[in-house]
Design an enzyme around this catalytic site. Structure first.
Site, PDB file in Angstrom:
ATOM      1  N   ALA A  25       6.769  22.010  18.770  1.00  0.00           N
ATOM      2  CA  ALA A  25       7.151  21.308  19.998  1.00  0.00           C
ATOM      3  C   ALA A  25       8.224  20.243  19.789  1.00  0.00           C
ATOM      4  O   ALA A  25       9.033  19.993  20.678  1.00  0.00           O
ATOM      5  CB  ALA A  25       5.914  20.686  20.633  1.00  0.00           C
ATOM      6  N   PHE A  36       2.847  19.563  23.728  1.00  0.00           N
ATOM      7  CA  PHE A  36       1.454  19.853  24.078  1.00  0.00           C
ATOM      8  C   PHE A  36       0.485  18.762  23.624  1.00  0.00           C
ATOM      9  O   PHE A  36      -0.484  18.458  24.287  1.00  0.00           O
ATOM     10  CB  PHE A  36       1.011  21.151  23.383  1.00  0.00           C
ATOM     11  CG  PHE A  36       1.345  22.390  24.131  1.00  0.00           C
ATOM     12  CD1 PHE A  36       0.472  23.439  24.130  1.00  0.00           C
ATOM     13  CD2 PHE A  36       2.523  22.505  24.815  1.00  0.00           C
ATOM     14  CE1 PHE A  36       0.760  24.602  24.811  1.00  0.00           C
ATOM     15  CE2 PHE A  36       2.833  23.652  25.496  1.00  0.00           C
ATOM     16  CZ  PHE A  36       1.950  24.713  25.503  1.00  0.00           C
ATOM     17  N   ILE A 102       7.321  28.385  23.321  1.00  0.00           N
ATOM     18  CA  ILE A 102       7.309  29.511  24.261  1.00  0.00           C
ATOM     19  C   ILE A 102       8.465  29.404  25.248  1.00  0.00           C
ATOM     20  O   ILE A 102       8.476  30.056  26.274  1.00  0.00           O
ATOM     21  CB  ILE A 102       5.957  29.563  25.022  1.00  0.00           C
ATOM     22  CG1 ILE A 102       5.684  28.228  25.737  1.00  0.00           C
ATOM     23  CG2 ILE A 102       4.815  29.885  24.058  1.00  0.00           C
ATOM     24  CD1 ILE A 102       4.420  28.222  26.592  1.00  0.00           C
ATOM     25  N   ASP A 103       9.445  28.547  24.913  1.00  0.00           N
ATOM     26  CA  ASP A 103      10.509  28.244  25.874  1.00  0.00           C
ATOM     27  C   ASP A 103      11.789  29.052  25.683  1.00  0.00           C
ATOM     28  O   ASP A 103      12.719  28.942  26.483  1.00  0.00           O
ATOM     29  CB  ASP A 103      10.834  26.742  25.803  1.00  0.00           C
ATOM     30  CG  ASP A 103      11.062  26.261  24.375  1.00  0.00           C
ATOM     31  OD1 ASP A 103      11.754  26.966  23.604  1.00  0.00           O
ATOM     32  OD2 ASP A 103      10.553  25.175  24.019  1.00  0.00           O
ATOM     33  N   HIS A 118       3.565  32.243  19.367  1.00  0.00           N
ATOM     34  CA  HIS A 118       2.663  31.977  20.495  1.00  0.00           C
ATOM     35  C   HIS A 118       3.144  32.630  21.789  1.00  0.00           C
ATOM     36  O   HIS A 118       2.698  32.255  22.866  1.00  0.00           O
ATOM     37  CB  HIS A 118       2.468  30.470  20.678  1.00  0.00           C
ATOM     38  CG  HIS A 118       1.658  29.849  19.573  1.00  0.00           C
ATOM     39  ND1 HIS A 118       1.547  28.493  19.395  1.00  0.00           N
ATOM     40  CD2 HIS A 118       0.924  30.419  18.586  1.00  0.00           C
ATOM     41  CE1 HIS A 118       0.782  28.255  18.334  1.00  0.00           C
ATOM     42  NE2 HIS A 118       0.394  29.403  17.826  1.00  0.00           N
ATOM     43  N   CYS A 129      -1.396  48.573  31.776  1.00  0.00           N
ATOM     44  CA  CYS A 129      -0.321  49.524  31.469  1.00  0.00           C
ATOM     45  C   CYS A 129       0.831  48.882  30.701  1.00  0.00           C
ATOM     46  O   CYS A 129       1.772  49.574  30.317  1.00  0.00           O
ATOM     47  CB  CYS A 129       0.208  50.164  32.751  1.00  0.00           C
ATOM     48  SG  CYS A 129       1.224  49.068  33.757  1.00  0.00           S
ATOM     49  N   CYS A 154      -0.066  50.566  38.019  1.00  0.00           N
ATOM     50  CA  CYS A 154      -1.166  51.393  37.495  1.00  0.00           C
ATOM     51  C   CYS A 154      -2.365  51.280  38.435  1.00  0.00           C
ATOM     52  O   CYS A 154      -3.460  50.927  38.034  1.00  0.00           O
ATOM     53  CB  CYS A 154      -1.545  50.958  36.080  1.00  0.00           C
ATOM     54  SG  CYS A 154      -1.963  49.211  35.916  1.00  0.00           S
ATOM     55  N   SER A 202       3.370  19.326  13.403  1.00  0.00           N
ATOM     56  CA  SER A 202       2.486  18.593  12.499  1.00  0.00           C
ATOM     57  C   SER A 202       1.655  19.540  11.656  1.00  0.00           C
ATOM     58  O   SER A 202       0.835  19.105  10.862  1.00  0.00           O
ATOM     59  CB  SER A 202       1.574  17.668  13.291  1.00  0.00           C
ATOM     60  OG  SER A 202       2.347  16.752  14.012  1.00  0.00           O
TER      61      SER A 202
HETATM   62 ZN   LIG Z   1      -0.182  47.954  35.221  1.00  0.00          ZN
END
Ligand SMILES: [Zn+2]
EC number: 2.3.1.286
Length: 260
Positions: A25, A36, A102-103, A118, A129, A154, A202
């Protein structure tokens, strides 16, 4: 150069040909994204339950609301730290970035060999699906449909089997890399490194926190992080408690002097 420590780290990076970078982060906070776990981080306002798989299935709409408000940052721009790492990859110096973030900022900066350990907030996938939806599309669906989180690709399966989940690894969840194969690939990448660069983490969350221990003996471990890590006092550790962007800029200016 301000210190002999910085000079040592510069020499190590200058001589390295296969750097593996682990990021957390701390590199994204310099782009204005909340951490976070820090004091101002989102866990101060939300318990880890909010980011659990159980919560997602019990309250998908609430989960999306939280994720869109707190985890999705399409406006964020890469900072100097991201950009220098992308340059170093381009120069053949960095082999891989393994990130907890995750950015998508490493990719936005131009890095190609990025392992998003992550997951990512950029997309969401049907749990049945595996059809992938862009998060922008999910936001549009949420604005116009009641059960926007149910896949319509699906439609023969039971509704709760075909929820569209953001592609982030939640608590109680398993991600793309959380397999024996994924682990072995990462361990192999780290084992080949001739320098490990840890930025803005960390190293407290397993299994990511175990990665530095897979480096070959004698491989230098350079850590740039505001706080302490369990690896700070290892024999081959070099620890800088400072801004990532500024530290990498200083180092990079010595390796690639700016043309004046
Ligand atoms: Zn699906």
């Amino acid at each position: 150069m301000e210190s002999s420590l910085l000079q040592t780290c510069t020499n190590l990076i200058q001589n390295a040909k296969n750097i593996v970078v682990l990021t957390g982060a701390g590199i994204s906070t310099e782009s204005g994204i909340k951490d976070f776990r820090s004091q101002t981080g989102i866990y101060q306002m939300a318990p880890e339950y909010i980011l659990s798989l159980d919560n997602f299935y019990q309250n998908p709409d609430g989960f999306y609301q939280f994720a869109i408000e707190n985890l999705y940052h399409p406006e964020a721009r890469p900072n100097q730290g991201h950009e220098i790492l992308a340059d170093w990859e381009n120069d053949g110096k960095v082999s891989h970035i393994i990130t907890q973030n995750i950015d998508g900022l490493h990719q936005k900066a131009g890095s190609k060999q990025v392992i998003e350990f992550h997951g990512t907030m950029k997309t969401a996938s049907c749990q049945k699906c595996r059809k992938t939806y862009n998060t922008e599309e999910m936001i549009n669906r949420r604005n116009t449909m009641d059960e926007f989180y149910v896949c319509d690709h699906c439609s023969t399966s039971a509704k709760n089997k075909r929820y569209i989940k953001p592609d982030v690894v939640l608590f109680g969840d398993t991600g793309e890399w959380f397999t024996m194969e994924g682990f072995n690939e990462i361990i192999n990448i780290i084992h080949q490194a001739d320098c490990l660069l840890v930025l803005g983490t960390s190293l407290k969350v397993t299994p990511f926190s175990t990665f530095p221990q897979y480096r070959r003996e004698g491989t230098p471990l350079i850590i740039v992080n505001k706080g302490d890590t369990p690896f700070d006092h290892n024999k081959d550790s070099y620890v800088i408690h400072d801004s990532i962007g500024e530290t990498l800029t200083t180092i990079n200016n010595h390796i690639n002097p700016p043309i004046s």
